[in-house]
Design an enzyme around this catalytic site. Structure first.
Site, PDB file in Angstrom:
ATOM      1  N   ARG A  73       0.878  -1.199   0.056  1.00 15.61           N
ATOM      2  CA  ARG A  73      -0.011   0.050   0.206  1.00 15.61           C
ATOM      3  C   ARG A  73       0.921   1.088  -0.130  1.00 15.61           C
ATOM      4  NH1 ARG A  73      -4.786   0.644  -1.741  1.00 15.61           N
ATOM      5  NH2 ARG A  73      -5.540  -1.059  -0.342  1.00 15.61           N
ATOM      6  N   ARG A  96       1.369  -6.913  -9.731  1.00 15.48           N
ATOM      7  CA  ARG A  96       1.864  -6.220  -8.519  1.00 15.48           C
ATOM      8  C   ARG A  96       2.208  -7.153  -7.470  1.00 15.48           C
ATOM      9  NH1 ARG A  96      -3.272  -2.913  -6.160  1.00 15.48           N
ATOM     10  NH2 ARG A  96      -4.662  -4.571  -6.248  1.00 15.48           N
ATOM     11  N   HIS A 166       0.766   3.262 -10.425  1.00 13.19           N
ATOM     12  CA  HIS A 166      -0.292   3.779  -9.604  1.00 13.19           C
ATOM     13  C   HIS A 166       0.483   4.264  -8.409  1.00 13.19           C
ATOM     14  CE1 HIS A 166      -3.621   3.622  -6.450  1.00 13.19           C
ATOM     15  NE2 HIS A 166      -4.247   2.863  -7.282  1.00 13.19           N
ATOM     16  N   ASP A 211     -12.075   9.984  -7.402  1.00 10.70           N
ATOM     17  CA  ASP A 211     -11.404   8.950  -7.874  1.00 10.70           C
ATOM     18  C   ASP A 211     -11.766   9.033  -9.628  1.00 10.70           C
ATOM     19  OD1 ASP A 211     -11.714   5.387  -7.200  1.00 10.70           O
ATOM     20  OD2 ASP A 211     -10.594   6.320  -8.868  1.00 10.70           O
ATOM     21  N   GLU A 268      -1.556   8.912 -10.994  1.00 10.08           N
ATOM     22  CA  GLU A 268      -1.295   7.480 -11.758  1.00 10.08           C
ATOM     23  C   GLU A 268      -1.159   7.894 -13.061  1.00 10.08           C
ATOM     24  OE1 GLU A 268      -4.457   5.742  -8.745  1.00 10.08           O
ATOM     25  OE2 GLU A 268      -4.146   4.890 -10.337  1.00 10.08           O
TER      26      GLU A 268
HETATM   27  O1  TA6 Z   1      -6.503   3.756  -9.078  1.00 11.14           O
HETATM   28  C1  TA6 Z   1      -7.704   4.279  -8.407  1.00 11.14           C
HETATM   29  C2  TA6 Z   1      -8.359   2.901  -7.762  1.00 11.14           C
HETATM   30  O2  TA6 Z   1      -8.839   2.248  -8.869  1.00 11.14           O
HETATM   31  C3  TA6 Z   1      -9.310   3.148  -6.718  1.00 11.14           C
HETATM   32  O3  TA6 Z   1     -10.595   2.879  -7.057  1.00 11.14           O
HETATM   33  C4  TA6 Z   1      -8.932   2.475  -5.430  1.00 11.14           C
HETATM   34  O4  TA6 Z   1      -9.384   1.088  -5.632  1.00 11.14           O
HETATM   35  C5  TA6 Z   1      -7.453   2.355  -5.644  1.00 11.14           C
HETATM   36  O5  TA6 Z   1      -7.275   2.153  -6.882  1.00 11.14           O
HETATM   37  C6  TA6 Z   1      -6.626   1.308  -4.749  1.00 11.14           C
HETATM   38  O6  TA6 Z   1      -7.073   0.100  -5.206  1.00 11.14           O
HETATM   39  P1  TA6 Z   1      -6.258  -1.432  -4.441  1.00 11.14           P
HETATM   40  O7  TA6 Z   1      -6.781  -2.651  -5.237  1.00 11.14           O
HETATM   41  O8  TA6 Z   1      -4.883  -1.026  -4.436  1.00 11.14           O
HETATM   42  O9  TA6 Z   1      -6.772  -1.227  -3.054  1.00 11.14           O
END
Ligand code: TA6
Length: 292
Positions: A73, A96, A166, A211, A268
Site C-alpha cells: 500500500r 503487483r 499507480h 477517483d 497515476e
Molecule cells: O486507481 C484508483 C483505484 O482504482 C481506486 O478505485 C482504489 O480502488 C485504488 O485504485 C486502490 O486499489 P487497491 O486494489 O490497491 O486497493
C-alpha cells in the site's frame, strides 16, 4: 538467494540487494549525489525515492503489508495487464503481486539503473494465457527518478492490456495540495458510474473522496502541497488517475491508516482507455519521470 543476486548485480556504493520488510528482496539504489531509491522484486514495487538533499517523494502506509500475496500500500504499484476491475482478472492485475526477476544494473557518474523483468508464470498463464515479457527500468539521477515500462508480445496472437503506474505521493496536507496540468481535459468519474466530465478549474483540489480517470492528458503535471512541487513528465502514457480515498474509504482499507488520506494523493500515469492491443512481435513503451 540474496547473496547470489548481490554477487551478480550488486555495485559497491551504488546498488545493493538486501532483505527488506517481510524479508522480501529489495534493491537499494544510491546516487553519487546522495539521492536514493528502493524497489522490491515483489511486484517490481518502488517504495522510495529521495532526491539529493530532499525528502521522500512517495507515500507508503504505516499499515502496508509486505507479503507475497499482497500489494504494498503505497509507492508505485505496477498495474498490469488490467486496471481496476475492468476485466476478468484480479483487481489491478497480477503484476503487483508477482515476483519480478532482477536482470540488470548499471551505474555511471550521473545515473544508477536497475531493470526487472516479468514473464509468464503458471499462475499468470492460468489467468492470462499470452506469451508476454514486461521489463521495468528505474533510472536514478540526483533530482529525478525515471521509470520505463516495456511490454513485448512474444505470442503468435495479438493481446490487449492496460498498464498504469499507480503512484502514491507523500503530501504535507491534502487540504493544501493541488494537481496542475489537467485543466480542460475529459475525465471519467469512478464514483459516479464513470460519468464523463470536463476538468474546468486550473488545479484539482481535494475535499472529499476523489477517483477520476483523465483521458488523453498533457504530458506535464505538477503536484504542489504548498511546501514542495513534484514534477511529472510522461510519454506514451495518455491517461492519468487521480485518487484520494478520504475518510470513510480510508477506514475500510485494512492496510491504510484511518488518517493517512490527509498525507497522500495518487496521481497515476498509464494507458487505460483505450487499452493497448499489441500485434505479435511488437512492443509498447511508456515512461514517467518524477522530479523535484
Ligand atoms: O486507481 C484508483 C483505484 O482504482 C481506486 O478505485 C482504489 O480502488 C485504488 O485504485 C486502490 O486499489 P487497491 O486494489 O490497491 O486497493
Amino acid at each position: 538467494m540474496l547473496e547470489a543476486l548481490q554477487a551478480e548485480f550488486g555495485l559497491p556504493g551504488r546498488v545493493e540487494i538486501v532483505a527488506g520488510h517481510g524479508g522480501l528482496p529489495m534493491v537499494r539504489l544510491t546516487h553519487p549525489s546522495g539521492a536514493r531509491a528502493v524497489v522490491y522484486l515483489h511486484g517490481a514495487h518502488i517504495t522510495s525515492f529521495v532526491p539529493a538533499g530532499g525528502r521522500e517523494v512517495f507515500f507508503v502506509s504505516r499499515a502496508a503489508l509486505f507479503a507475497p500475496e499482497k500489494a504494498i500500500r503505497g509507492g508505485i504499484p505496477v498495474i498490469f495487464p488490467q486496471f481496476s476491475s475492468q476485466g476478468p482478472l484480479p483487481t489491478h492485475g497480477f503484476a503487483r503481486t508477482t515476483p519480478w526477476a532482477l536482470v540488470g544494473t548499471g551505474a555511471t557518474d550521473d545515473r544508477v539503473t536497475v531493470t526487472l523483468r516479468l514473464a509468464p508464470t503458471p499462475a499468470s498463464a492460468a489467468l492470462w494465457p499470452y506469451d508476454f515479457r514486461a521489463d521495468y527500468t528505474l533510472s536514478l539521477a540526483a533530482e529525478a527518478l525515471t521509470v520505463a515500462v516495456q511490454v513485448a508480445n512474444q505470442d503468435a496472437r495479438p493481446f490487449t492490456f492496460q498498464a498504469v503506474l499507480h503512484t502514491y505521493f507523500a503530501v504535507r496536507d491534502i487540504a493544501a495540495t493541488r494537481v496542475h496540468g489537467l485543466q480542460g481535459t475529459t475525465y471519467l468519474d469512478s464514483l459516479r458510474d464513470e460519468a464523463r466530465e470536463t476538468e474546468t478549474p486550473a488545479a484539482i483540489a481535494f475535499a472529499a473522496e476523489t477517483d477520476r480517470i483523465y483521458l488523453a492528458t498533457p504530458d506535464r503535471l505538477t503536484i504542489d502541497d504548498g511546501m514542495r512541487a513534484v514534477q511529472i513528465v510522461k510519454s506514451n502514457m495518455p491517461d492519468v488517475v487521480v485518487w484520494n480515498p478520504w475518510d470513510a474509504k480510508a477506514q475500510r482499507l485494512a492496510d491504510f491508516g484511518d488518517d493517512e488520506y490527509l498525507r497522500m494523493v495518487c496521481v497515476e500515469t498509464g494507458a487505460i482507455t483505450p487499452a493497448i492491443t499489441l500485434a505479435p512481435g511488437t512492443q509498447w513503451d511508456g515512461v514517467t519521470r518524477f522530479s523535484v
